[in-house]
Design a protein around this motif. Structure first.
Motif, PDB file in Angstrom:
ATOM      1  N   LEU A  62      -2.310  -9.948  12.001  1.00  0.00           N
ATOM      2  CA  LEU A  62      -0.845  -9.642  13.018  1.00  0.00           C
ATOM      3  C   LEU A  62       0.122  -9.251  12.489  1.00  0.00           C
ATOM      4  CD1 LEU A  62       0.398  -9.505  16.224  1.00  0.00           C
ATOM      5  CD2 LEU A  62       1.172 -12.558  14.791  1.00  0.00           C
ATOM      6  N   PHE A  63       0.784  -8.821  11.209  1.00  0.00           N
ATOM      7  CA  PHE A  63       1.557  -9.241  10.714  1.00  0.00           C
ATOM      8  C   PHE A  63       1.350  -7.409  10.186  1.00  0.00           C
ATOM      9  CE2 PHE A  63       3.508 -13.237  11.326  1.00  0.00           C
ATOM     10  CZ  PHE A  63       4.999 -12.671  11.619  1.00  0.00           C
ATOM     11  N   THR A  64       0.772  -7.053   9.942  1.00  0.00           N
ATOM     12  CA  THR A  64       0.318  -5.695   9.302  1.00  0.00           C
ATOM     13  C   THR A  64       0.219  -5.261  10.063  1.00  0.00           C
ATOM     14  OG1 THR A  64      -1.198  -6.890   7.138  1.00  0.00           O
ATOM     15  CG2 THR A  64      -1.989  -3.785   7.963  1.00  0.00           C
ATOM     16  N   MET A  65      -0.438  -5.422  11.521  1.00  0.00           N
ATOM     17  CA  MET A  65      -0.117  -4.801  12.880  1.00  0.00           C
ATOM     18  C   MET A  65       1.552  -4.094  13.118  1.00  0.00           C
ATOM     19  SD  MET A  65      -1.785  -5.325  16.870  1.00  0.00           S
ATOM     20  CE  MET A  65      -0.640  -6.200  16.893  1.00  0.00           C
ATOM     21  N   LEU A  66       2.627  -5.312  13.355  1.00  0.00           N
ATOM     22  CA  LEU A  66       3.458  -4.887  13.188  1.00  0.00           C
ATOM     23  C   LEU A  66       4.272  -3.997  12.154  1.00  0.00           C
ATOM     24  CD1 LEU A  66       3.769  -8.626  14.879  1.00  0.00           C
ATOM     25  CD2 LEU A  66       3.748  -6.221  15.910  1.00  0.00           C
ATOM     26  N   ALA A  67       3.758  -3.903  10.637  1.00  0.00           N
ATOM     27  CA  ALA A  67       4.972  -3.642   9.737  1.00  0.00           C
ATOM     28  C   ALA A  67       5.141  -2.068  10.306  1.00  0.00           C
ATOM     29  CB  ALA A  67       4.065  -3.803   8.584  1.00  0.00           C
ATOM     30  N   PRO A  68       5.881  -1.935  10.123  1.00  0.00           N
ATOM     31  CA  PRO A  68       7.121  -0.876  10.470  1.00  0.00           C
ATOM     32  C   PRO A  68       6.834   0.984   9.164  1.00  0.00           C
ATOM     33  CG  PRO A  68       8.882  -2.346   9.609  1.00  0.00           C
ATOM     34  CD  PRO A  68       7.838  -2.951   9.393  1.00  0.00           C
ATOM     35  N   GLY A  69       6.409  -0.316   7.709  1.00  0.00           N
ATOM     36  CA  GLY A  69       6.346   0.409   6.863  1.00  0.00           C
ATOM     37  C   GLY A  69       6.064  -0.112   5.714  1.00  0.00           C
ATOM     38  N   LEU A  70       5.961   0.132   4.234  1.00  0.00           N
ATOM     39  CA  LEU A  70       4.780   0.267   3.174  1.00  0.00           C
ATOM     40  C   LEU A  70       5.624  -0.791   3.095  1.00  0.00           C
ATOM     41  CD1 LEU A  70       2.600   1.085   1.404  1.00  0.00           C
ATOM     42  CD2 LEU A  70       4.767   1.600  -0.255  1.00  0.00           C
ATOM     43  N   THR A  71       7.130  -1.205   2.937  1.00  0.00           N
ATOM     44  CA  THR A  71       7.899  -2.465   2.409  1.00  0.00           C
ATOM     45  C   THR A  71       7.663  -4.093   3.528  1.00  0.00           C
ATOM     46  OG1 THR A  71       9.549  -0.945   2.227  1.00  0.00           O
ATOM     47  CG2 THR A  71       9.665  -4.023   2.187  1.00  0.00           C
ATOM     48  N   GLY A  72       6.660  -3.709   4.711  1.00  0.00           N
ATOM     49  CA  GLY A  72       6.423  -4.531   5.514  1.00  0.00           C
ATOM     50  C   GLY A  72       5.087  -5.012   5.364  1.00  0.00           C
ATOM     51  N   LEU A  73       3.937  -4.053   4.595  1.00  0.00           N
ATOM     52  CA  LEU A  73       2.730  -3.883   4.317  1.00  0.00           C
ATOM     53  C   LEU A  73       2.997  -4.869   2.980  1.00  0.00           C
ATOM     54  CD1 LEU A  73       1.078  -0.260   4.809  1.00  0.00           C
ATOM     55  CD2 LEU A  73       0.814  -2.806   6.109  1.00  0.00           C
ATOM     56  N   TYR A  74       3.460  -4.704   1.874  1.00  0.00           N
ATOM     57  CA  TYR A  74       3.658  -5.318   1.361  1.00  0.00           C
ATOM     58  C   TYR A  74       4.682  -7.360   1.354  1.00  0.00           C
ATOM     59  CZ  TYR A  74       3.681  -1.615  -2.431  1.00  0.00           C
ATOM     60  OH  TYR A  74       2.886  -0.365  -3.099  1.00  0.00           O
ATOM     61  N   LEU A  75       5.431  -7.109   2.686  1.00  0.00           N
ATOM     62  CA  LEU A  75       5.150  -8.856   2.733  1.00  0.00           C
ATOM     63  C   LEU A  75       4.560  -8.932   3.400  1.00  0.00           C
ATOM     64  CD1 LEU A  75       8.484  -7.370   4.077  1.00  0.00           C
ATOM     65  CD2 LEU A  75       8.851  -9.159   2.094  1.00  0.00           C
ATOM     66  N   THR A  76       3.724  -9.082   4.087  1.00  0.00           N
ATOM     67  CA  THR A  76       2.802  -9.235   4.754  1.00  0.00           C
ATOM     68  C   THR A  76       1.304 -10.056   3.478  1.00  0.00           C
ATOM     69  OG1 THR A  76       1.179  -7.784   4.576  1.00  0.00           O
ATOM     70  CG2 THR A  76       2.136  -8.059   6.535  1.00  0.00           C
TER      71      THR A  76
END
Length: 142
Positions: free
Chosen positions: A40-54
């Protein structure tokens, strides 16, 4: 991927401690929740930083399911069927991985990243609900 692998190991090595606090079916079900949260959070991640946070979900998704599944299956199978149960879990996991990769590739080619991630989130959520309902009953039945 190196970061994910490193943090998964902490949960794997700490599973003995976790299993003294709660039974294996609890941790098995928790891993399903974390898988769904990660997708879910991968889908909602706005960019690369969000992907790292997942990646913070990874140790309690993949790392936890690897260990808790072994204990869970051992707790619900009769002694003479434990190896068969582990083999069936491993086989079903392999089949699901291949099917998921093929389906994900098809969705990626024909619908784009957004649809692929949406489908993954929905499928993961359905799987988590099934795991929450039936994982608990199976462990309590034995």
């Amino acid at each position: 991927m190196s970061l994910e692998a490193a943090i998964e190991l902490s949960v794997m090595f700490g599973y003995g401690w976790l299993s003294r606090r709660r039974p294996s079916d609890f941790w098995f079900r928790i891993s399903g929740i974390f898988f769904t949260l990660k997708v879910l959070f991968t889908m909602l991640a706005p960019g690369l930083t969000g992907l790292y946070l997942t990646q913070v979900f990874q140790p309690f998704a993949w790392g936890l399911i690897q260990v808790s599944a072994v204990y869970f299956i051992s707790s619900i199978m009769s002694p003479e069927d434990k190896i068969k149960g582990q083999a069936l879990f491993t086989s079903s996991h392999m089949i699901a991985t291949v099917f998921g990769s093929l389906t994900g590739g098809f969705l990626l080619d024909h619908g784009g990243v957004g649809r692929m991630l949406l489908a993954g989130t929905i499928i993961s959520a359905v799987g988590t609900v099934l795991l929450l309902v039936y994982g608990k009953k199976a462990a309590r039945a034995s």
